[in-house]
Design an enzyme around this catalytic site. Structure first.
Site, PDB file in Angstrom:
ATOM      1  N   SER A  46       0.819  -1.214   0.000  1.00 26.06           N
ATOM      2  CA  SER A  46       0.000   0.000   0.000  1.00 26.06           C
ATOM      3  C   SER A  46       0.850   1.260   0.000  1.00 26.06           C
ATOM      4  CB  SER A  46      -0.891   0.051   1.248  1.00 26.06           C
ATOM      5  OG  SER A  46      -1.910  -0.901   1.145  1.00 26.06           O
ATOM      6  N   GLU A  67       2.981   0.887  15.132  1.00 26.18           N
ATOM      7  CA  GLU A  67       3.489   2.167  14.636  1.00 26.18           C
ATOM      8  C   GLU A  67       4.390   2.882  15.645  1.00 26.18           C
ATOM      9  OE1 GLU A  67       0.217   1.329  14.717  1.00 26.18           O
ATOM     10  OE2 GLU A  67      -0.007   0.746  12.612  1.00 26.18           O
ATOM     11  N   PHE A  92      -2.173   6.316  11.144  1.00 29.59           N
ATOM     12  CA  PHE A  92      -1.496   5.564  12.221  1.00 29.59           C
ATOM     13  C   PHE A  92      -0.084   6.102  12.482  1.00 29.59           C
ATOM     14  CE2 PHE A  92      -3.766   2.228   9.528  1.00 29.59           C
ATOM     15  CZ  PHE A  92      -5.002   2.569  10.019  1.00 29.59           C
ATOM     16  N   ASP A 126     -12.938   3.502   2.707  1.00 34.94           N
ATOM     17  CA  ASP A 126     -12.486   3.098   4.046  1.00 34.94           C
ATOM     18  C   ASP A 126     -13.089   3.960   5.158  1.00 34.94           C
ATOM     19  OD1 ASP A 126     -11.053   0.892   3.388  1.00 34.94           O
ATOM     20  OD2 ASP A 126      -9.089   1.868   3.400  1.00 34.94           O
ATOM     21  N   ARG A 176      -3.746   8.324  -1.711  1.00 35.30           N
ATOM     22  CA  ARG A 176      -3.964   6.985  -2.240  1.00 35.30           C
ATOM     23  C   ARG A 176      -4.361   6.984  -3.705  1.00 35.30           C
ATOM     24  NH1 ARG A 176      -8.647   3.660  -2.848  1.00 35.30           N
ATOM     25  NH2 ARG A 176      -8.123   1.441  -2.709  1.00 35.30           N
TER      26      ARG A 176
END
Lengths: 324, 284
Positions: A46, A67, A92, A126, A176
């Site tokens: 990703s 993280e 995160f 999401d 993204r």
């Protein structure tokens, strides 16, 4: 402007996720310097670290979904002379590990390269938990931290190469979705520099990240409205290129900012601080207005939250009206 | 550094305790119990275990020592001064404006301070990052030591690092837990139980040694043994007495985060200088 070697907006633009440029840049940086290393928190594909991992498996660390560890392992790697790029989703990292970044990278002066992918509402389906909107504000308030938000994949690639040579902690914010590629391989990028992508004298539109393309489209429409908008692309939010921004604002006398994140503490906040102290003018801020995102298709979310060319154009008209 | 006999190291540890009391009294704030309890461990590390050079703190081949629970830094400052990193008179600048000896340690201010710490739970993961870098660079004769508090093990970041160390079998990481059973709010087993502590670390893939952390020789032996363990990282659970050496501070959690006042410091110094009344103090 010819000296910036931008793409021709009248042609069909290539579209590519900004994070892809990071993946290529990291691989290239890894080839240039053996000390470039990478760590990821279970999102290697990703965040596009997979290219680097495949080429340099011995220089890649998988920390799992952790993280806090990601940031501090990065600080440890940096302490031994490595140039660590550490990546996850922005929600995160730096969303969860802010204190670790503050203490072990910023105060400790270790040049960890924090890479936060999937920032902004354009993450889409999401939903709000994963649509990071506060990262610019979180990173911008940290002493020693550099905050970089590239406008397209090619700029992300150049930014990544520049980060590998920078001796400070850096934050790189990535999106993204596929974003039109508005620069070319000859477009300059330097950490700390803002670039005038479109010249104009009626209003300054200051943008970062994915919103720069939207601003260029808004400027086209404004031109048809009889307004010459100057578009200043700010890929480095900290340190801010005050000189370039103030020069433009002194000329136009009003400002619109646009970003895919909270305006509070974000680019809008940074510009408001700069102008309030140096050259107060009418101003409108496009961005998220103290609220969270939600699930949806990226484009419908961008329109719903007013993060597109149409709203930038409207804001420009409003702020120009306030000049009079 | 030239190795010294154990009896000599015990004297140094006692001197370090005296300095801790003086520093804290002078500063008027800070933590007493932890630093006193750690004096033997820091003496063992700086005067025997560590490969280091006080005159060349950035020596590329040195071992690394991280203090994860930064609030215990008075013991590190005192030990570093005794080891020759900086003049002992600077110890009384602890927590004062302009001092290199910040209330919690800052790497950028003091040569030889390997990292900035205070917010808990971040040392072990930095040690893991350092160990990974050493492995990439094929440095095999170098170790990263990291001293942690036991209350600090409440932090999730510790267990993220525990998993990572186990996964990568970071055999050049040697952790030392100051198992003194107290934290700010009270006994560790009341605040957030840690036992079975040995079993926890073993299940995360670590080799665990237990030692009396107030026995300099035992600490040295444990570190030497840890270096021979090649298949796993090592966690040394060092059982210590918080406030060690000062009777009225020992094992009382109220002394975790408090400094002695003038009268208390006087009493504490008397006790340390007479080894608990067993010998006549030279200052009397």
């Amino acid at each position: 402007m010819t000296d910036l070697h931008l793409a021709d907006l009248s042609e069909t633009l290539l579209e590519e996720p900004i994070r892809k440029g990071f993946g290529r840049g990291l691989l290239a940086a890894g080839k240039l310097d053996v000390n470039v290393v990478a760590a990821c928190a279970d999102l290697t594909d990703s965040t596009q670290m997979s290219l680097f991992k495949a080429e340099f498996p011995e220089r890649f660390v998988e920390v799992g979904v952790a993280e806090q560890n990601l940031a501090t392992v990065g600080a440890g790697l940096a302490a031994m002379g490595k140039i660590p790029f550490v990546s996850s989703y922005a929600a995160f990292s730096p969303g969860r590990n802010w204190e670790q970044i503050r203490t072990t990278a910023c105060l400790n002066e270790r040049a960890v390269k924090i890479v936060g992918s999937h920032a902004g509402v354009s993450v889409g389906p999401d939903g709000a938990t994963h649509q990071m909107l506060e990262d610019i504000a979180l990173m911008r308030v940290l002493p020693n931290m550099v905050v970089i938000v590239p406008g397209d994949s090619l700029e992300a690639e150049r930014a990544t190469l520049a980060m590998a040579k920078d001796h400070r902690p850096n934050y790189l914010r990535l999106a993204r979705e596929a974003t039109p590629v508005i620069t070319t391989s000859n477009t300059p990028f330097e950490i700390g520099k803002a670039y005038v992508y479109e010249k104009g004298s009626d209003v300054t539109i200051i943008t970062t990240g994915t919103m720069t393309y939207q601003a260029l489209r808004a400027a086209e429409q404004l031109y048809k409205d009889g307004i010459e908008a100057e578009v200043v692309h700010v890929p480095t939010i900290k340190p801010l290129d005050a000189e370039t921004i103030l020069k433009s604002v002194r000329k136009t006398g009003c400002v619109v900012t646009a970003e895919e994140g909270q305006v509070a503490g974000g680019l809008g906040g940074a510009i408001a601080e700069l102008l309030a102290e140096n050259h107060p003018v009418p101003m409108k801020r496009i961005g998220m207005l103290d609220r969270f995102g939600e699930s949806g298709v990226p484009n419908e979310l961008l329109e719903y939250f007013g993060l597109d060319a149409k709203h930038i154009r409207l804001a420009a008209h409003h702020t120009i009206d306030k000049k009079k | 550094m030239k190795k010294q006999p154990i009896a000599r190291l015990e004297v140094i540890a006692n001197d370090i305790r005296e300095d801790i009391i003086k520093m804290l009294e002078h500063a008027g704030s800070g933590h007493s119990a932890g630093p006193l309890g750690l004096a033997d461990i820091f003496t063992a590390l700086y005067f025997d275990v560590l490969k280091h050079d006080p005159k060349n703190p950035d020596w590329p081949e040195r071992d690394i020592l991280l203090l994860s629970n930064g609030h215990c830094v008075p013991v590190r400052y005192a030990t570093m001064a005794h080891a020759g990193y900086f003049p002992k008179k600077e110890l009384l600048t602890l927590r004062k404006f302009g001092s290199r000896l910040q209330g919690h340690p800052e790497r950028t201010r003091l040569p030889g301070m390997e990292t900035t710490s205070g917010p808990l739970g971040c040392g072990l993961s930095q040690a893991c990052g350092m160990a990974l870098a050493m492995r990439m660079d094929k440095q095999t004769k170098r170790w990263v030591y990291v001293v942690m508090g036991d209350g600090e093990l409440n932090e999730g970041n510790i267990w993220e690092a525990a998993m990572l160390g186990g996964k990568y079998r970071l055999n050049n990481v040697i952790g030392i837990i100051d198992r003194n059973n107290i934290q700010i709010d009270g006994p560790t087993e009341d605040i957030m139980p840690l036992e079975d502590l040995k079993g926890k670390w073993e299940s995360f893939g670590w080799h665990v040694l237990e030692v009396n952390g107030n026995d300099v020789e035992a600490v040295i032996d444990a570190c030497n043994m840890a270096k021979t363990i090649v298949e796993k990282p090592v966690m040394i659970i060092a059982h210590t007495i918080p406030g060690k050496g000062v009777d009225f501070m020992e094992s009382d959690f109220h002394w975790h985060g408090a400094p002695p006042n003038h009268e208390q410091a006087k009493k504490a110094l008397h006790e340390l200088r007479t080894l608990g009344g067993k010998i006549r103090g030279e200052h009397e």
